[in-house]
Design a protein around this motif. Structure first.
Motif, PDB file in Angstrom:
ATOM      1  N   GLY A   1      18.115  61.013 -28.198  1.00  0.00           N
ATOM      2  CA  GLY A   1      17.548  59.720 -27.831  1.00  0.00           C
ATOM      3  C   GLY A   1      18.512  58.605 -28.212  1.00  0.00           C
ATOM      4  O   GLY A   1      18.724  57.652 -27.455  1.00  0.00           O
ATOM      5  N   ALA A   2      19.112  58.731 -29.390  1.00  0.00           N
ATOM      6  CA  ALA A   2      20.046  57.708 -29.865  1.00  0.00           C
ATOM      7  C   ALA A   2      21.296  57.661 -28.989  1.00  0.00           C
ATOM      8  O   ALA A   2      21.800  56.580 -28.670  1.00  0.00           O
ATOM      9  N   ILE A   3      21.789  58.825 -28.580  1.00  0.00           N
ATOM     10  CA  ILE A   3      22.976  58.863 -27.710  1.00  0.00           C
ATOM     11  C   ILE A   3      22.632  58.248 -26.348  1.00  0.00           C
ATOM     12  O   ILE A   3      23.366  57.421 -25.810  1.00  0.00           O
ATOM     13  N   PHE A   4      21.492  58.656 -25.832  1.00  0.00           N
ATOM     14  CA  PHE A   4      20.968  58.125 -24.563  1.00  0.00           C
ATOM     15  C   PHE A   4      20.853  56.596 -24.625  1.00  0.00           C
ATOM     16  O   PHE A   4      21.383  55.869 -23.784  1.00  0.00           O
ATOM     17  N   GLY A   5      20.185  56.108 -25.675  1.00  0.00           N
ATOM     18  CA  GLY A   5      19.959  54.666 -25.810  1.00  0.00           C
ATOM     19  C   GLY A   5      21.241  53.886 -26.060  1.00  0.00           C
ATOM     20  O   GLY A   5      21.363  52.737 -25.633  1.00  0.00           O
TER      21      GLY A   5
ATOM     22  N   VAL B   1      12.562  62.988 -29.633  1.00  0.00           N
ATOM     23  CA  VAL B   1      11.521  64.010 -29.672  1.00  0.00           C
ATOM     24  C   VAL B   1      10.997  64.269 -28.272  1.00  0.00           C
ATOM     25  O   VAL B   1      10.798  65.413 -27.862  1.00  0.00           O
ATOM     26  N   GLN B   2      10.815  63.197 -27.521  1.00  0.00           N
ATOM     27  CA  GLN B   2      10.287  63.363 -26.174  1.00  0.00           C
ATOM     28  C   GLN B   2      11.238  64.194 -25.296  1.00  0.00           C
ATOM     29  O   GLN B   2      10.800  65.097 -24.583  1.00  0.00           O
ATOM     30  N   GLY B   3      12.537  63.889 -25.407  1.00  0.00           N
ATOM     31  CA  GLY B   3      13.516  64.656 -24.646  1.00  0.00           C
ATOM     32  C   GLY B   3      13.457  66.134 -25.006  1.00  0.00           C
ATOM     33  O   GLY B   3      13.466  67.008 -24.140  1.00  0.00           O
ATOM     34  N   LEU B   4      13.371  66.398 -26.312  1.00  0.00           N
ATOM     35  CA  LEU B   4      13.316  67.785 -26.779  1.00  0.00           C
ATOM     36  C   LEU B   4      12.036  68.466 -26.286  1.00  0.00           C
ATOM     37  O   LEU B   4      12.054  69.617 -25.849  1.00  0.00           O
ATOM     38  N   LEU B   5      10.925  67.739 -26.355  1.00  0.00           N
ATOM     39  CA  LEU B   5       9.652  68.296 -25.890  1.00  0.00           C
ATOM     40  C   LEU B   5       9.718  68.665 -24.408  1.00  0.00           C
ATOM     41  O   LEU B   5       9.210  69.702 -23.995  1.00  0.00           O
ATOM     42  N   MET B   6      10.359  67.793 -23.626  1.00  0.00           N
ATOM     43  CA  MET B   6      10.486  68.081 -22.195  1.00  0.00           C
ATOM     44  C   MET B   6      11.221  69.403 -21.986  1.00  0.00           C
ATOM     45  O   MET B   6      10.813  70.238 -21.177  1.00  0.00           O
ATOM     46  N   ALA B   7      12.319  69.579 -22.745  1.00  0.00           N
ATOM     47  CA  ALA B   7      13.096  70.804 -22.613  1.00  0.00           C
ATOM     48  C   ALA B   7      12.273  72.009 -23.060  1.00  0.00           C
ATOM     49  O   ALA B   7      12.303  73.068 -22.418  1.00  0.00           O
TER      50      ALA B   7
END
Lengths: 417, 321
Positions: free
Chosen positions: B67-71, B245-251
């Motif tokens: 998320g931090a890299i994305f943001g 967390v959301q990104g990980l949950l999606m995966a």
């Protein structure tokens, strides 16, 4: 066989006829006026968000959900105090629910995100709580109007003037370290130092600070005449409690932004907020008829005294009602709606006296210096002790000159040395 | 049909690719702008989820910093347009580059550890970025964030933007699939299954994980850059932990180690959130229950479960001809 161009021509001709001819009139009488109301209903600001919705609904409950023969349909969405969620919900309200305009939000970041979205599509957006200075100053957007709202620095300048007159020469500030805090403090510091006062020190702490003792300990030894506090929500409660338990209460007077002494904070506390002086465009202990009627009505309906969130949205709803009535309910004409909203001189609201928008889309009204006292039944409320009439967001400065100075930040507080 | 699948896997995969492309191409003509916006968002977040999958599913390292890299990419894109006056394409490159550099820094610090330590270290690194974005308000706008004006001209049309997002997403999918199926990717899977064996076979485990991390960060940055244009706004919530967390949950929900599961996961989570929140403000409870149910009944994720079932089916056919 109908080719595509033919179809387009026909359908645009039909559209042209229907927008000119009678169907428009029929539609105006039937279709409801759709309002999108956004508020944080989950997360840290859920309590404030609930009061916002309560205030807005109270107006419609009492005055009927119909204007010029059109029903009022309010869709409430939860922004969760998160700008990404707010954007998503704004998109849903505009593109899916097809609301005619948006109103609401509490935190500046959600408001700024939504404002940036409506900048692109021209949907009117009204912000009775979003206080970010630049939304009606340096980065104003024509379709974003701050009906019944306020900016941080607008509120605290009269307080600075009052403090000078009360004989305070040296003041230290304690504030949450984010834009709203910077603006609240900036307005105070600039006017206070330009009037000959001195800001001895400024303390900035992150949001959701649990321990104020490092600041209170230093404040004790600074020899200041008063402490200016800028805290919201749970931070305000903790600050007032620790200020009292540190023994500073009664020794160094506490003055502050409206949020320090807002009903949402003081109704949860004991005697800690007593005698705190703050500044706002409304005081629930005001004695004018409109305020008394609103406070009594709100208390009867929700069994508590109204906070800033409920009050501004109640007044905002009245503002919209008057504007919508003025344009005969023709809410589809955005230009006319915005023009009508700009033209309203609002009377008979808890904001007292007459309220109207300046050319930058920001209200000019009386600002009260208020003090927390106990009512006869023991409930604490804010009672006005001084009134500054027709305070503009630019105070006494020339707007264009004023907007040339930078926005308030931790590093720029407008302090004149 | 299943026989055909076994005999002509190439033909089936071509057919399904054509099918997916056809669906993606028809969406702009059947969906309203709001729904097309959701589709765009799903395509963008699927890139983020896939980039996490490259690490979590293929390299055996579960990160909580994407998320931090994305943001970070999102911040850089908006900042470079606002302050440096860069044209949008250049700003997008800056965003991707910044994310890649950041992930390289993270990788240097994190590749030595694995398991729960990797999780915690990446979590901490992500929080540092969040802290910087929140507190360095002169640059990042602090809590208020940065407002952009990136959707100008043709981009303001959601159909055009959807097409760009879909193309980017497809490119990212093909590139990442190529990556995980390459000899390099197979080495990564070897590392996932047994690090010590790969090390004793002479593979440079640290270097492999480092490169996987950087590649993954590159794609997270790509997603973040596109997201900047989509949202036109960035605030610390874009780099905050919930984003990771959301990104990980999606995966995970879609199926870790499947790549394509990221699309299913992204679609499910985003649509569920929007759908449920229209009915109740307690939508998180519903979402949480769905996650629990998925973890109980399909811990390998939706696509993982489907793969498992079809495999079992074809195996049983093999054994009983």
């Amino acid at each position: 066989m109908i080719n595509r161009r033919k179809l387009l021509q026909t359908s645009s001709a039909v559209a042209a006829v229907s927008s000119l001819g009678f169907p428009a009139v029929v539609r105006a009488q039937k279709a409801p006026i759709k309002i999108g109301l956004m508020a944080p209903l989950t997360g840290v600001l859920a309590a404030g968000g609930k009061e916002l919705v309560e205030g807005f609904e109270l107006w419609w409950e009492r005055n009927g959900k119909e204007i010029a023969g059109r029903k009022i349909e309010i869709t409430v969405e939860d922004d969760a105090s998160n700008p990404d969620t707010a954007l998503q919900k704004a998109r849903r309200l505009v593109e899916q629910t097809n609301v005619h305009f948006l109103i609401g939000n509490i935190t500046a970041n959600t408001g700024l995100a939504v404002a940036n979205y409506v900048k692109g599509n021209g949907v009117p957006y009204f912000i009775p709580v979003i206080a970010a200075d630049d939304l009606t100053q340096r980065n104003r957007i024509p379709n974003v109007l701050r009906i019944a709202g306020y900016t941080g620095s607008q509120m605290t300048r009269p307080l600075a003037d009052w403090s000078l007159k009360a004989g305070y020469k040296k003041v230290a500030t304690v504030s949450q370290d984010y834009a709203y805090g910077h603006e609240m403090c900036g307005g105070f510091c600039q006017t206070f130092t330009e009037g000959g006062g001195q800001i001895v020190q400024q303390f900035w702490h992150p949001l959701n600070n649990s321990d104020f003792s490092p600041y209170l300990g230093q404040l004790q030894g600074l020899g200041v005449d008063a402490i200016f506090g800028m805290e919201t929500g749970a931070d305000a409660s903790r600050f007032l409690q620790q200020y009292t338990s540190f023994g500073l209460k009664g020794k160094i007077p506490l003055i502050g932004a409206m949020n320090v002494a807002d009903q949402s904070v003081i109704r949860t506390l004991g005697d800690e907020p007593m005698d705190v002086v703050s500044c706002a465009m409304f005081a629930e202990g005001g004695q004018d008829e409109a305020t008394k009627a609103f406070v009594a009505g709100y208390e009867e309906r929700y069994q508590k005294l109204p906070s800033v969130f409920g009050t501004t949205h109640y007044s905002g709803a009245k503002w919209l009602t008057e504007a919508l009535t003025a344009i005969g309910g023709n809410v589809e004409d955005r230009e006319a709606l915005l023009k009508a909203v700009r033209g309203i001189e609002l009377k008979g609201t808890p904001l007292g006296s007459v309220v109207k928008l300046d050319p930058y889309g920001h209200p000019v009204y009386n600002v009260f210096i208020r003090k927390v006292v106990k009512r006869a039944d023991g409930k604490k409320w804010n009672v006005p002790i001084a009134t500054y009439e027709n305070v503009s967001q630019f105070w006494k400065y020339d707007p264009e000159t004023y907007m040339k100075q930078p926005s308030y930040s931790r590093t720029f507080q407008g302090i004149k040395s | 049909m299943t026989d055909g699948e076994r005999r002509h896997p190439a033909w089936v995969s071509w057919a399904s690719s054509v099918g997916v492309l056809a669906v993606l191409a028809t969406l702009p003509f059947v969906l309203k702008s709001y729904h097309l916006g959701i589709a765009t968002q799903i395509l963008i977040f699927a890139i983020l989820a896939m980039s996490i999958d490259v690490l979590a599913g293929f390299s055996g390292r579960t990160p909580l910093c994407h998320g931090a890299i994305f943001g970070t990419a999102t911040y850089f894109v908006i900042y470079s347009v606002n302050i440096w006056d860069l044209p949008l394409p250049a700003a997008l490159l800056v965003g991707v580059a910044a994310a890649t550099v950041l992930s390289a820094v993270f990788a240097i610090l994190a590749v030595r550890v694995s398991g729960v330590y990797f999780l915690l270290l990446t979590l901490a690194l992500g929080l540092v970025v969040w802290g910087v974005c929140l507190r360095w308000s002169q640059v990042t706008g602090g809590e208020n964030g940065l407002r952009g004006d990136l959707r100008r001209g043709a981009l303001a049309d959601i159909k055009v933007f959807y097409a760009i997002a879909a193309a980017t997403s497809l490119f990212a999918y093909i590139a990442m699939r190529r990556f995980v199926n390459s000899p390099f990717g197979l080495t990564l899977r070897g590392i996932r299954d047994s690090e010590s064996r790969m090390a004793s076979l002479g593979y440079n485990v640290t270097l492999h994980v480092f490169l996987a991390f950087v590649v993954s960060g590159f794609f997270a940055g790509l997603a973040g850059s596109i997201y900047a244009v989509f949202n036109n706004y960035v605030s610390p919530s874009a780099v905050a932990l919930p984003q990771s967390v959301q990104g990980l949950l999606m995966a995970i929900v879609g199926g870790i180690g499947t790549l394509v599961g990221s699309y299913v996961g992204a679609a499910l989570i985003i649509m569920l959130e929007l759908f449920v929140s229209a009915f109740t403000e307690r939508w998180q409870i519903v979402l949480g229950s769905v996650f629990v149910a998925i973890m109980l009944f399909a811990p390998e994720g939706i696509v993982g479960k489907i793969n498992q079932l079809t495999r079992r089916h074809s195996q049983s056919k093999n054994t009983n001809p």
